[in-house]
Write a protein that holds these residues in place. Structure first.
Motif, PDB file in Angstrom:
ATOM      1  N   UNK A  39      -3.538   1.740   1.629  1.00 45.10           N
ATOM      2  CA  UNK A  39      -3.793   2.519   0.492  1.00 45.10           C
ATOM      3  C   UNK A  39      -3.070   3.846   0.145  1.00 45.10           C
ATOM      4  N   UNK A  40      -2.487   4.146   1.313  1.00 42.43           N
ATOM      5  CA  UNK A  40      -1.664   5.430   1.434  1.00 42.43           C
ATOM      6  C   UNK A  40      -0.151   4.875   0.690  1.00 42.43           C
ATOM      7  N   UNK A  41       0.116   3.647   0.816  1.00 45.17           N
ATOM      8  CA  UNK A  41       1.415   3.317   0.162  1.00 45.17           C
ATOM      9  C   UNK A  41       1.348   2.849  -1.164  1.00 45.17           C
ATOM     10  N   UNK A  42       0.233   2.556  -1.634  1.00 46.01           N
ATOM     11  CA  UNK A  42      -0.356   2.339  -3.140  1.00 46.01           C
ATOM     12  C   UNK A  42      -0.438   3.720  -3.672  1.00 46.01           C
ATOM     13  N   UNK A  43      -1.252   4.451  -3.147  1.00 42.37           N
ATOM     14  CA  UNK A  43      -1.186   5.978  -3.727  1.00 42.37           C
ATOM     15  C   UNK A  43       0.090   6.610  -3.777  1.00 42.37           C
ATOM     16  N   UNK A  44       1.063   6.414  -2.801  1.00 39.50           N
ATOM     17  CA  UNK A  44       2.452   7.281  -2.937  1.00 39.50           C
ATOM     18  C   UNK A  44       3.335   6.490  -4.087  1.00 39.50           C
ATOM     19  N   UNK A  45       3.239   5.101  -4.229  1.00 43.07           N
ATOM     20  CA  UNK A  45       4.000   4.596  -5.242  1.00 43.07           C
ATOM     21  C   UNK A  45       3.454   5.075  -6.612  1.00 43.07           C
ATOM     22  N   UNK A  46       2.029   5.061  -6.842  1.00 44.68           N
ATOM     23  CA  UNK A  46       1.347   5.515  -8.208  1.00 44.68           C
ATOM     24  C   UNK A  46       1.777   7.027  -8.439  1.00 44.68           C
ATOM     25  N   UNK A  47       1.940   7.794  -7.416  1.00 42.68           N
ATOM     26  CA  UNK A  47       2.467   9.272  -7.677  1.00 42.68           C
ATOM     27  C   UNK A  47       3.679   9.357  -7.940  1.00 42.68           C
ATOM     28  N   UNK A  48       4.684   8.570  -7.264  1.00 38.67           N
ATOM     29  CA  UNK A  48       6.122   8.476  -7.679  1.00 38.67           C
ATOM     30  C   UNK A  48       6.117   7.904  -9.038  1.00 38.67           C
ATOM     31  N   UNK A  49       5.442   6.991  -9.521  1.00 36.90           N
ATOM     32  CA  UNK A  49       5.664   6.496 -11.051  1.00 36.90           C
ATOM     33  C   UNK A  49       5.140   7.725 -11.978  1.00 36.90           C
ATOM     34  N   UNK A  50       3.980   8.339 -11.522  1.00 41.60           N
ATOM     35  CA  UNK A  50       3.375   9.585 -12.336  1.00 41.60           C
ATOM     36  C   UNK A  50       4.484  10.469 -12.574  1.00 41.60           C
ATOM     37  N   UNK A  51       5.285  10.717 -11.463  1.00 40.17           N
ATOM     38  CA  UNK A  51       6.177  12.023 -11.369  1.00 40.17           C
ATOM     39  C   UNK A  51       7.604  11.683 -12.440  1.00 40.17           C
TER      40      UNK A  51
END
Length: 162
Positions: A39-51
């Motif tokens: 879940x942390x990896x998925x959230x991190x990837x989503x956050x990077x895409x948003x940035x």
């Protein structure tokens, strides 16, 4: 060398049941930790895409603001970015308009993100039929060239005549 024993004379140590219970507790804890990692990896990837999408939208809106106000509406070609957020399309030095690029060309040049800008004048902000406000919709999709991609984000911006 003498081995210590407890008060009943038995040798000290752990029983098989105690070891099994402790291994079960450790396995349960590790399963929970591994579940949190995914879940942390998925959230991190989503956050990077948003940035990245935010940085690309800022770049595109700033490029549009540099153009003469009335020529903004003519710039509705798709814009492509690589994985680091660097624009692949060129900008015409004289007009400041982003040059168009076909999807196949963009994908062959390594485009990961595609933005399809839509520019519409706000009719409530017109003076004598001339717009004073552009409403801009930036529809991002990644990876570029993939029809129906689940990775999509839309950002809205306004550019006003000063």
């Amino acid at each position: 060398m003498k081995i210590r024993s407890n008060s009943f004379g038995a040798l000290g140590g752990f029983s098989l049941a105690e070891v099994a219970i402790s291994l079960g507790i450790v396995a349960f804890a590790l399963t929970a930790i591994v579940g949190l990692l995914s879940a942390t990896v998925k959230t991190s990837k989503s956050s990077m895409d948003d940035m990245l999408v935010s940085e690309m939208a800022s770049d595109l809106v700033n490029t549009l603001r540099k153009q003469p106000f009335l020529s903004i509406s003519s710039n509705a070609s798709s814009v492509f970015y690589d994985v680091s957020g660097k624009r692949i399309n060129g900008v015409d030095a004289t007009t400041g308009v982003i040059s168009g690029m076909a999807d196949a060309t963009a994908v062959s040049q390594g485009a990961v993100y595609m933005c399809a800008p839509t520019v519409v004048s706000d009719t409530s902000m017109e003076a004598n039929g001339v717009p004073n406000l552009w409403r801009i919709r930036l529809a991002f999709q990644w990876p570029a060239g993939v029809a129906g991609s689940a990775n999509q984000k839309t950002i809205h911006a306004d550019i006003a005549r000063y």
